[in-house]
Design a protein around this motif. Sequence first.
Motif, PDB file in Angstrom:
ATOM      1  N   ASP A   1       0.825  -1.208   0.000  1.00  0.00           N
ATOM      2  CA  ASP A   1       0.000   0.000   0.000  1.00  0.00           C
ATOM      3  C   ASP A   1       0.861   1.260   0.000  1.00  0.00           C
ATOM      4  O   ASP A   1       0.622   2.212   0.755  1.00  0.00           O
ATOM      5  N   LEU A   2       1.861   1.269  -0.884  1.00  0.00           N
ATOM      6  CA  LEU A   2       2.700   2.451  -1.007  1.00  0.00           C
ATOM      7  C   LEU A   2       1.898   3.610  -1.584  1.00  0.00           C
ATOM      8  O   LEU A   2       1.011   3.422  -2.418  1.00  0.00           O
ATOM      9  N   SER A   3       2.232   4.819  -1.171  1.00  0.00           N
ATOM     10  CA  SER A   3       1.632   6.017  -1.762  1.00  0.00           C
ATOM     11  C   SER A   3       2.380   6.311  -3.063  1.00  0.00           C
ATOM     12  O   SER A   3       3.434   6.948  -3.055  1.00  0.00           O
ATOM     13  N   LEU A   4       1.837   5.819  -4.158  1.00  0.00           N
ATOM     14  CA  LEU A   4       2.485   5.937  -5.462  1.00  0.00           C
ATOM     15  C   LEU A   4       1.438   6.353  -6.485  1.00  0.00           C
ATOM     16  O   LEU A   4       0.427   5.669  -6.665  1.00  0.00           O
ATOM     17  N   CYS A   5       1.682   7.478  -7.127  1.00  0.00           N
ATOM     18  CA  CYS A   5       0.744   8.006  -8.120  1.00  0.00           C
ATOM     19  C   CYS A   5       1.396   8.004  -9.497  1.00  0.00           C
ATOM     20  O   CYS A   5       2.398   8.696  -9.725  1.00  0.00           O
ATOM     21  N   THR A   6       0.830   7.237 -10.400  1.00  0.00           N
ATOM     22  CA  THR A   6       1.316   7.230 -11.776  1.00  0.00           C
ATOM     23  C   THR A   6       0.822   8.478 -12.505  1.00  0.00           C
ATOM     24  O   THR A   6      -0.159   9.118 -12.097  1.00  0.00           O
ATOM     25  N   MET A   7       1.474   8.819 -13.612  1.00  0.00           N
ATOM     26  CA  MET A   7       1.002   9.940 -14.409  1.00  0.00           C
ATOM     27  C   MET A   7      -0.377   9.652 -14.979  1.00  0.00           C
ATOM     28  O   MET A   7      -1.211  10.562 -15.109  1.00  0.00           O
ATOM     29  N   HIS A   8      -0.646   8.404 -15.326  1.00  0.00           N
ATOM     30  CA  HIS A   8      -1.958   8.009 -15.836  1.00  0.00           C
ATOM     31  C   HIS A   8      -3.041   8.355 -14.812  1.00  0.00           C
ATOM     32  O   HIS A   8      -4.064   8.975 -15.146  1.00  0.00           O
ATOM     33  N   ARG A   9      -2.798   7.984 -13.578  1.00  0.00           N
ATOM     34  CA  ARG A   9      -3.760   8.256 -12.508  1.00  0.00           C
ATOM     35  C   ARG A   9      -3.865   9.754 -12.228  1.00  0.00           C
ATOM     36  O   ARG A   9      -4.960  10.290 -12.033  1.00  0.00           O
TER      37      ARG A   9
ATOM     38  N   HIS B   1      -7.455  11.141 -10.464  1.00  0.00           N
ATOM     39  CA  HIS B   1      -7.706  10.117  -9.455  1.00  0.00           C
ATOM     40  C   HIS B   1      -6.670  10.161  -8.331  1.00  0.00           C
ATOM     41  O   HIS B   1      -6.249   9.136  -7.811  1.00  0.00           O
ATOM     42  N   PHE B   2      -6.261  11.362  -7.973  1.00  0.00           N
ATOM     43  CA  PHE B   2      -5.212  11.510  -6.961  1.00  0.00           C
ATOM     44  C   PHE B   2      -5.504  12.742  -6.136  1.00  0.00           C
ATOM     45  O   PHE B   2      -5.687  13.843  -6.663  1.00  0.00           O
ATOM     46  N   ASP B   3      -5.559  12.575  -4.840  1.00  0.00           N
ATOM     47  CA  ASP B   3      -5.814  13.669  -3.908  1.00  0.00           C
ATOM     48  C   ASP B   3      -4.500  14.030  -3.216  1.00  0.00           C
ATOM     49  O   ASP B   3      -4.110  13.401  -2.224  1.00  0.00           O
ATOM     50  N   LEU B   4      -3.817  15.021  -3.752  1.00  0.00           N
ATOM     51  CA  LEU B   4      -2.500  15.387  -3.236  1.00  0.00           C
ATOM     52  C   LEU B   4      -2.566  15.827  -1.775  1.00  0.00           C
ATOM     53  O   LEU B   4      -1.743  15.408  -0.952  1.00  0.00           O
TER      54      LEU B   4
ATOM     55  N   GLU C   1       2.129  21.872 -14.287  1.00  0.00           N
ATOM     56  CA  GLU C   1       1.681  20.769 -13.433  1.00  0.00           C
ATOM     57  C   GLU C   1       2.637  20.579 -12.264  1.00  0.00           C
ATOM     58  O   GLU C   1       2.216  20.422 -11.114  1.00  0.00           O
ATOM     59  N   ALA C   2       3.927  20.588 -12.564  1.00  0.00           N
ATOM     60  CA  ALA C   2       4.928  20.408 -11.513  1.00  0.00           C
ATOM     61  C   ALA C   2       4.911  21.562 -10.525  1.00  0.00           C
ATOM     62  O   ALA C   2       5.020  21.366  -9.306  1.00  0.00           O
ATOM     63  N   MET C   3       4.778  22.793 -11.038  1.00  0.00           N
ATOM     64  CA  MET C   3       4.750  23.952 -10.150  1.00  0.00           C
ATOM     65  C   MET C   3       3.542  23.898  -9.206  1.00  0.00           C
ATOM     66  O   MET C   3       3.639  24.244  -8.032  1.00  0.00           O
ATOM     67  N   GLU C   4       2.403  23.451  -9.723  1.00  0.00           N
ATOM     68  CA  GLU C   4       1.212  23.352  -8.878  1.00  0.00           C
ATOM     69  C   GLU C   4       1.421  22.349  -7.750  1.00  0.00           C
ATOM     70  O   GLU C   4       1.058  22.599  -6.597  1.00  0.00           O
ATOM     71  N   ILE C   5       2.025  21.205  -8.067  1.00  0.00           N
ATOM     72  CA  ILE C   5       2.311  20.204  -7.040  1.00  0.00           C
ATOM     73  C   ILE C   5       3.276  20.770  -6.002  1.00  0.00           C
ATOM     74  O   ILE C   5       3.051  20.678  -4.789  1.00  0.00           O
ATOM     75  N   LEU C   6       4.349  21.374  -6.471  1.00  0.00           N
ATOM     76  CA  LEU C   6       5.370  21.878  -5.558  1.00  0.00           C
ATOM     77  C   LEU C   6       4.837  23.009  -4.680  1.00  0.00           C
ATOM     78  O   LEU C   6       5.148  23.083  -3.482  1.00  0.00           O
ATOM     79  N   GLU C   7       4.029  23.896  -5.244  1.00  0.00           N
ATOM     80  CA  GLU C   7       3.457  24.965  -4.435  1.00  0.00           C
ATOM     81  C   GLU C   7       2.612  24.391  -3.303  1.00  0.00           C
ATOM     82  O   GLU C   7       2.687  24.857  -2.150  1.00  0.00           O
ATOM     83  N   THR C   8       1.816  23.380  -3.602  1.00  0.00           N
ATOM     84  CA  THR C   8       0.994  22.747  -2.569  1.00  0.00           C
ATOM     85  C   THR C   8       1.862  22.101  -1.492  1.00  0.00           C
ATOM     86  O   THR C   8       1.589  22.228  -0.292  1.00  0.00           O
ATOM     87  N   VAL C   9       2.913  21.432  -1.915  1.00  0.00           N
ATOM     88  CA  VAL C   9       3.810  20.761  -0.965  1.00  0.00           C
ATOM     89  C   VAL C   9       4.492  21.776  -0.053  1.00  0.00           C
ATOM     90  O   VAL C   9       4.497  21.615   1.183  1.00  0.00           O
ATOM     91  N   PHE C  10       5.056  22.823  -0.631  1.00  0.00           N
ATOM     92  CA  PHE C  10       5.779  23.803   0.177  1.00  0.00           C
ATOM     93  C   PHE C  10       4.857  24.575   1.112  1.00  0.00           C
ATOM     94  O   PHE C  10       5.270  24.999   2.188  1.00  0.00           O
TER      95      PHE C  10
END
Length: 270
Positions: free
Chosen positions: A160-168, A173-176, A216-225
Amino acid sequence: MVVPYGYEGGVSYGRGTAGAPADVIAASHYLELYDEVLDDEPCRVGIATVVQPEIPDTPDAMLASLEETTAALLDQEKFVVVIGGDHSITTGYVRALAKRHNHFGVLQLDAHADLRDSYAGSALSHACTMARIREITDRTLQIGIRSMSVEEARLAKSTDLSLCTMHRYRRGHFDLEAELARLPENLFITVDVDVFDWSVIASTGTPEPGGMLWDEAMEILETVFHSKTVIGFDVVELSHRESDPNSAFATAKLIYKMIGMRFIGREKAP
């Protein structure tokens, strides 16, 4: 504090990571200092680059060297950014962090799962990085994956690793935010540039089609930071290519933006 570390002893396909840190540093001289998203200049926090340490030829000695280098800077309370180099170097930095943080997670942005226990006879190949990191902390999140072996896929499902493919990810289908909530407050980020689409970064040793676009990457990183306290990051797997200065420039801008998100973006977070 920026640490160039151009090791490429763990690669399995294309070469050129040894020259990547120098390319990124050279490209960084031409970045515009003002960031239009942050409405500020990330450089004002203070960015310094150390001379690249001498890099041993053997994987074990290499990891010990990078652990020692990053540990010395962490002891000075520096925020450390490592520019690789192939992805096998990340374990050295994570080892240094583990001696200073009892509880932290690791976010991996990557095209590859890197969960093999061994590859081509080596447990320290770049294809084994997340397997080694998960021996240090099992609180991990992997995003952007689009290439893995059947054994890695079965491991991810069975544990049950937290692993998100690009397809998903692309199908929504991914709640960051939910996945980040499962991780500790302190977080290390490792970015393998092959997570990106070739239109963003093309020069990498193990390219895969269908990667993240810049926004896409910037949106992920902004949320993480905004959500976590990032205790360090590295950017790895860029390859030196005379014919492609764009990839080095994009990598330099990525690092600059991440520094801005860490120190300025967090100040301005809602």
